[in-house]
Scaffold this active site. Structure first.
Site, short mmCIF file in Angstrom:
data_model
loop_
_atom_site.label_atom_id
_atom_site.label_comp_id
_atom_site.label_asym_id
_atom_site.label_seq_id
_atom_site.Cartn_x
_atom_site.Cartn_y
_atom_site.Cartn_z
N VAL A 40 37.21 44.64 31.11
CA VAL A 40 38.27 43.66 30.93
C VAL A 40 38.81 43.21 32.28
O VAL A 40 39.00 42.01 32.53
CB VAL A 40 39.39 44.21 30.03
N CYS A 41 39.05 44.16 33.17
CA CYS A 41 39.60 43.82 34.48
C CYS A 41 38.64 42.95 35.29
O CYS A 41 39.06 42.07 36.04
CB CYS A 41 39.94 45.09 35.26
N THR A 42 37.34 43.18 35.13
CA THR A 42 36.34 42.36 35.82
C THR A 42 36.51 40.89 35.43
O THR A 42 36.47 39.99 36.28
CB THR A 42 34.92 42.86 35.50
#
Length: 219
Positions: free
Chosen positions: A44-46
């Site tokens: 998700v952070c990517t």
């Protein structure tokens, strides 16, 4: 330390992908968004870091600097940036803070004081609360705090919308209603009398005695 809106954003020094910074000096006389991540190489952070890179020009138009932080060393950030480019098509040109000693995460109340002093051996779940966005004004005060669960990607268009509202209300004594977007009617705050409202805005509609609407100020 618990942080709230209108608190001074804690100052700190840190290593970043663009070299060492002193946070308040880095902000300068403008606005800033600090957004945090529990771990590098998480799915998700990517997508989020790439989305933020894609909107960098929109933040710049508003005089807003953007800076990310992840609970990992700077060297790891450099490798992650390649994955972000592959996944999203965007280069991360804004700085990423390395928080391998958890100092900034603790300072911003995203991890408890007893969380330790090293990112080594910590999983994303251990750092799940390092998922906050802080909007900081030129006065170095916190204007907005949003915290998301790890499984919900952040909506950075909403953060831009909120910044538009915050910056508008910083210039004029107005507020913005639910679901407001640029160009739509705004609310006149209670601190402005009816006579002053006419002088400032030309005209307004009284929906309720405490709810007065007018056209968005243009300057």
């Amino acid at each position: 330390m618990s942080l709230r809106i209108n608190d001074i954003a804690p100052d700190f020094t840190a290593d970043t992908t663009q070299g060492p910074i002193s946070f308040h000096d880095w902000i300068g006389s403008g606005w800033a968004v600090l957004f945090s991540h529990p771990k590098n190489f998480t799915p998700v952070c990517t997508t989020e870091l790439g989305a933020m890179a894609g909107l960098a020009d929109e933040f710049s138009k508003r005089g807003v600097k953007i800076i990310g932080i992840s609970v990992d060393p700077v060297e790891s950030h450099a490798k992650w940036k390649g994955d972000i480019k592959t996944a999203t098509g965007f280069d991360v040109d804004y700085p990423l803070i390395g928080d391998k000693d958890l100092k900034v995460a603790k300072l911003y109340d995203m991890l408890p004081a007893g969380a330790g002093d090293s990112s080594e051996g910590r999983t994303p779940a251990d750092n799940a609360t390092v998922r906050s966005v802080f909007v900081i004004g030129p006065d170095k005060k916190i204007k907005l705090i949003l915290t998301y669960p790890m499984t919900t990607g952040r909506n950075f268009n909403e953060i831009l919308r909120a910044i538009d509202s915050i910056q508008l209300t910083a210039k004029h004594q107005v507020a913005t209603p639910a679901n407001w977007n640029q160009g739509e009617d705004v609310i006149i705050t209670a601190a402005v009398s009816n006579d002053d409202a006419i002088a400032r805005f030309g005209s307004f509609d009284t929906v309720l005695p405490y709810l007065r609407k007018t056209k968005q100020p243009s300057a």
